[in-house]
Scaffold this motif. Structure first.
Motif, PDB file in Angstrom:
ATOM      1  N   UNK A  11      15.567   7.718   1.026  1.00  0.00           N
ATOM      2  CA  UNK A  11      14.424   6.909   0.713  1.00  0.00           C
ATOM      3  C   UNK A  11      13.857   6.087   1.836  1.00  0.00           C
ATOM      4  N   UNK A  12      12.792   5.754   1.593  1.00  0.00           N
ATOM      5  CA  UNK A  12      12.188   4.644   2.851  1.00  0.00           C
ATOM      6  C   UNK A  12      10.901   4.222   2.563  1.00  0.00           C
ATOM      7  N   UNK A  13      10.444   2.784   2.728  1.00  0.00           N
ATOM      8  CA  UNK A  13       9.101   2.117   2.725  1.00  0.00           C
ATOM      9  C   UNK A  13       8.191   2.654   3.828  1.00  0.00           C
ATOM     10  N   UNK A  14       6.998   2.538   3.762  1.00  0.00           N
ATOM     11  CA  UNK A  14       6.177   2.671   4.673  1.00  0.00           C
ATOM     12  C   UNK A  14       6.189   1.102   5.414  1.00  0.00           C
ATOM     13  N   UNK A  15       6.085   1.018   6.731  1.00  0.00           N
ATOM     14  CA  UNK A  15       6.052  -0.451   7.103  1.00  0.00           C
ATOM     15  C   UNK A  15       4.819  -1.271   6.742  1.00  0.00           C
ATOM     16  N   UNK A  16       3.788  -0.666   6.501  1.00  0.00           N
ATOM     17  CA  UNK A  16       2.418  -1.431   6.207  1.00  0.00           C
ATOM     18  C   UNK A  16       1.845  -0.876   5.059  1.00  0.00           C
ATOM     19  N   UNK A  17       1.872   0.251   4.737  1.00  0.00           N
ATOM     20  CA  UNK A  17       1.022   0.787   3.490  1.00  0.00           C
ATOM     21  C   UNK A  17       1.791   0.830   2.318  1.00  0.00           C
ATOM     22  N   UNK A  18       1.332   0.960   1.186  1.00  0.00           N
ATOM     23  CA  UNK A  18       2.032   1.212  -0.216  1.00  0.00           C
ATOM     24  C   UNK A  18       2.325   2.641  -0.284  1.00  0.00           C
ATOM     25  N   UNK A  19       3.451   2.883   0.300  1.00  0.00           N
ATOM     26  CA  UNK A  19       3.980   4.372   0.179  1.00  0.00           C
ATOM     27  C   UNK A  19       5.363   4.260   0.353  1.00  0.00           C
ATOM     28  N   UNK A  20       6.334   5.223  -0.461  1.00  0.00           N
ATOM     29  CA  UNK A  20       7.479   5.529  -0.220  1.00  0.00           C
ATOM     30  C   UNK A  20       7.767   6.879  -0.353  1.00  0.00           C
ATOM     31  N   UNK A  21       8.807   7.224   0.522  1.00  0.00           N
ATOM     32  CA  UNK A  21       9.033   8.683   0.751  1.00  0.00           C
ATOM     33  C   UNK A  21      10.284   8.985   0.141  1.00  0.00           C
ATOM     34  N   UNK A  22      10.891  10.123  -0.175  1.00  0.00           N
ATOM     35  CA  UNK A  22      12.156  10.532  -0.906  1.00  0.00           C
ATOM     36  C   UNK A  22      12.551  11.884  -0.423  1.00  0.00           C
ATOM     37  N   UNK A  23      13.694  12.098   0.212  1.00  0.00           N
ATOM     38  CA  UNK A  23      14.014  13.412   0.466  1.00  0.00           C
ATOM     39  C   UNK A  23      15.208  13.860  -0.374  1.00  0.00           C
ATOM     40  N   UNK A  24      15.165  15.354  -0.539  1.00  0.00           N
ATOM     41  CA  UNK A  24      16.280  15.837  -1.316  1.00  0.00           C
ATOM     42  C   UNK A  24      17.023  16.938  -0.475  1.00  0.00           C
ATOM     43  N   UNK A  25      18.065  17.475  -1.219  1.00  0.00           N
ATOM     44  CA  UNK A  25      19.105  18.494  -0.599  1.00  0.00           C
ATOM     45  C   UNK A  25      18.258  19.971  -0.474  1.00  0.00           C
ATOM     46  N   UNK A  26      17.228  20.136  -0.745  1.00  0.00           N
ATOM     47  CA  UNK A  26      16.458  21.291  -0.482  1.00  0.00           C
ATOM     48  C   UNK A  26      15.497  21.345   0.652  1.00  0.00           C
ATOM     49  N   UNK A  27      15.363  20.310   1.301  1.00  0.00           N
ATOM     50  CA  UNK A  27      14.622  20.107   2.427  1.00  0.00           C
ATOM     51  C   UNK A  27      13.136  19.730   2.224  1.00  0.00           C
ATOM     52  N   UNK A  28      12.914  19.143   0.802  1.00  0.00           N
ATOM     53  CA  UNK A  28      11.412  18.477   0.424  1.00  0.00           C
ATOM     54  C   UNK A  28      11.296  17.034   0.708  1.00  0.00           C
ATOM     55  N   UNK A  29      10.136  16.713   1.051  1.00  0.00           N
ATOM     56  CA  UNK A  29       9.891  15.208   1.007  1.00  0.00           C
ATOM     57  C   UNK A  29       8.920  15.146  -0.052  1.00  0.00           C
ATOM     58  N   UNK A  30       8.861  13.870  -0.715  1.00  0.00           N
ATOM     59  CA  UNK A  30       8.236  13.598  -1.870  1.00  0.00           C
ATOM     60  C   UNK A  30       7.425  12.270  -1.399  1.00  0.00           C
ATOM     61  N   UNK A  31       6.309  12.178  -1.707  1.00  0.00           N
ATOM     62  CA  UNK A  31       5.602  10.854  -1.280  1.00  0.00           C
ATOM     63  C   UNK A  31       4.863  10.252  -2.412  1.00  0.00           C
ATOM     64  N   UNK A  32       5.022   8.960  -2.549  1.00  0.00           N
ATOM     65  CA  UNK A  32       4.314   8.121  -3.523  1.00  0.00           C
ATOM     66  C   UNK A  32       3.409   7.118  -2.974  1.00  0.00           C
ATOM     67  N   UNK A  33       2.334   7.271  -3.072  1.00  0.00           N
ATOM     68  CA  UNK A  33       1.246   6.360  -2.648  1.00  0.00           C
ATOM     69  C   UNK A  33       0.143   6.115  -3.543  1.00  0.00           C
ATOM     70  N   UNK A  34      -0.751   4.966  -3.153  1.00  0.00           N
ATOM     71  CA  UNK A  34      -1.633   4.435  -4.002  1.00  0.00           C
ATOM     72  C   UNK A  34      -2.971   5.215  -3.664  1.00  0.00           C
TER      73      UNK A  34
END
Length: 509
Positions: free
Chosen positions: A486-509
């Protein structure tokens, strides 16, 4: 003969005949009783028992016909060995055994060994994560940035360079601090958009990072077998906005965009290579190369030209990118397993190291080849530590440990033993098939951090440094796996998350 003599004889004969008749009558009576008894007994038996008795009788008749008991006796007699044969066999075995001379130690006899020495063990076998059947690493030197998921010769999209140039124009924007209530409100407004999930790499994600641009969400990810991907949410290039390269051949355990030049993405791998993706030159440049398995790195200077690199065997290398070649400036051994290094955001000479069961802060100016003394240490971990990170001001250090605890230490003053501020119980046992869960700070909010979770339904959680759970991100339709990275965006309201199947998920406003 007189009549008196014949009369007793006649009486005697009659008596004898009478007795014979009585005996015959008695015998007939007994036979009749026995027959009646058998008939009565059979009448008491059920039909199944009568059938069973008949089967037993027929089996006895069949066995007597084939003479089975006699055949069994003959077989035992033929197969049983004679006592003399046993003794002869034992004697022959003893006779065949050769007597060997007693062994004598050359060391005790004070004689030099004349045997051929064993070949040296290959260095690949000494590495913890090296396997026998892995692919060899890419040759040293620059690699062309030809994506493997598009047609060869397509080149890089122009939008990629435009995003990098946009960052330089917005680099001096001031960060707006939010109070805790406003921060929680911003978290609640963040959701997974319709196209907010994408398979960016082929295997398990080991590392991921946000690009600092603000007009678009550009993300990077590295997987188990050395693939590096860029994904621009909603872009039309590549495959669903994804471009993929084969930059390494082992897990990409750490990556980061250069703050001085965001067109540079540095990635480090277990295969012993540290490369820089230069989007302007369209190459993967060779920064550092070694035979050891590399685990982590961070920038030691504001211009991102100097790096501290940690290897799994405990070596800490200082690398200057301005020096020609792909070698190091110095290598220092900490005699421990290194899983994470992170540089102090303000005082760049200090860096924190997640060791086996200890977290230590070292001064890069006073490192020695061996037995380097830490400036500060953080105690209390009972098992291995997966990560340790400074907050955005350097006043806190956040650690993730396999003893199922998240700990926060006060490092506003780098004393010998940093005081523990908060300890949060958190299940960290992901097993061997998932990447390790690590807590990372929000660069926009010094006292808040994010991490994935093993709980069901699947979620991503944000905590305050006091241990208060601020928000849990859930989505029954799109979030069904563990997001270890997991990681936060340095300036925007966004979070990413990576799993074991190679997929990225993004939470954003």
């Amino acid at each position: 003969m007189s009549s008196s003599e014949s009369r007793p004889k006649k009486i005697k004969d009659e008596t004898s005949d009478k007795r014979k008749r009585q005996n015959k009558t008695k015998a007939k009576t007994e036979d009749s009783d026995a027959e009646n008894s058998d008939v009565g007994e059979h009448r008491r038996l059920s039909a199944y028992e009568l059938e069973r008795l008949e089967n037993i009788r027929q089996n006895k008749v069949f066995l007597s016909c084939i003479n089975l008991p006699q055949a069994t006796k003959d077989l035992k007699r033929l197969t049983q060995p004679k006592p003399s044969q046993k003794r002869n066999l034992t004697r022959s075995k003893i006779a065949e055994k050769d007597e060997l001379p007693p062994r004598k130690s050359l060391r005790l006899q004070k004689k030099a060994s004349d045997s051929v020495s064993l070949p040296p063990e290959p260095r690949a076998a000494l590495s913890i994560y090296n396997a026998i059947d892995v692919m060899p690493k890419n040759p040293p030197g620059p690699l062309s940035m030809d994506p493997v998921n598009v047609e060869r010769g397509s080149g890089l999209p122009l939008e990629l360079l435009q995003l990098c140039s946009e960052v330089s124009a917005n680099a001096n924007e001031e960060k707006v601090d939010l109070d805790l209530k406003q921060y929680c409100s911003a978290l609640k407004n963040m959701k997974i958009p319709k196209d907010g999930v994408a398979k960016v790499v082929k295997d398990r994600i080991f590392s991921a990072a946000f690009h600092p641009c603000t007009s678009s969400l550009l993300m990077a990810a590295g997987d188990k077998w050395g693939k590096v991907a860029l994904w621009n949410l909603g872009a039309g290039w590549g495959v669903d906005g994804v471009l993929l390269w084969e930059a390494h051949t082992r897990p990409v355990s750490c990556m980061a965009f250069s703050k001085a030049n965001p067109a540079h993405l540095l990635s480090l791998s277990y295969d012993g290579s540290l490369r820089c993706m230069d989007i302007e030159k369209a190459i993967f440049d060779d920064v550092y190369d070694t035979e050891d398995s590399l685990k982590t790195f961070d920038f030691l200077s504001d211009d991102c030209s100097t790096l501290v690199v940690g290897a799994l065997n405990g070596d800490v290398a200082i690398v200057d990118r301005r020096t020609p070649g792909n070698s190091h400036e110095s290598v220092n051994t900490l005699d421990t397993i290194i899983r994470c290094v992170n540089v102090h955001p303000l005082h760049k000479q200090y860096f924190v190291v997640a060791e086996n069961r200890m977290v230590s802060v070292y001064d890069s100016r006073s490192l020695k080849k061996t037995n380097s003394k830490p400036v500060c240490q953080m105690h209390g971990h009972s098992l291995s530590i997966s990560s340790a990170y400074f907050s955005s001001t350097g006043n806190r250090v956040l650690t993730s440990c396999f003893d199922n605890r998240i700990r926060i230490y006060d490092t506003s003053a780098l004393i010998s033993n940093a005081p523990l501020m908060t300890s949060i119980g958190y299940y960290m046992q992901t097993g061997r098939w998932l990447s390790k869960i690590t807590a990372t700070w929000d660069p926009k909010q010094e006292d808040c951090f994010v991490l994935g979770s093993m709980d069901r339904p699947r979620r991503v959680q944000v905590y305050h440094e006091s241990g208060q759970l601020l928000h849990s991100f859930r989505d029954e339709d799109h979030l069904t796996t563990v997001l270890s990275v997991t990681a936060f965006h340095p300036s925007r309201n966004a979070i990413l998350g990576g799993n074991s199947t190679g997929r990225l998920h993004v939470f954003t406003d």
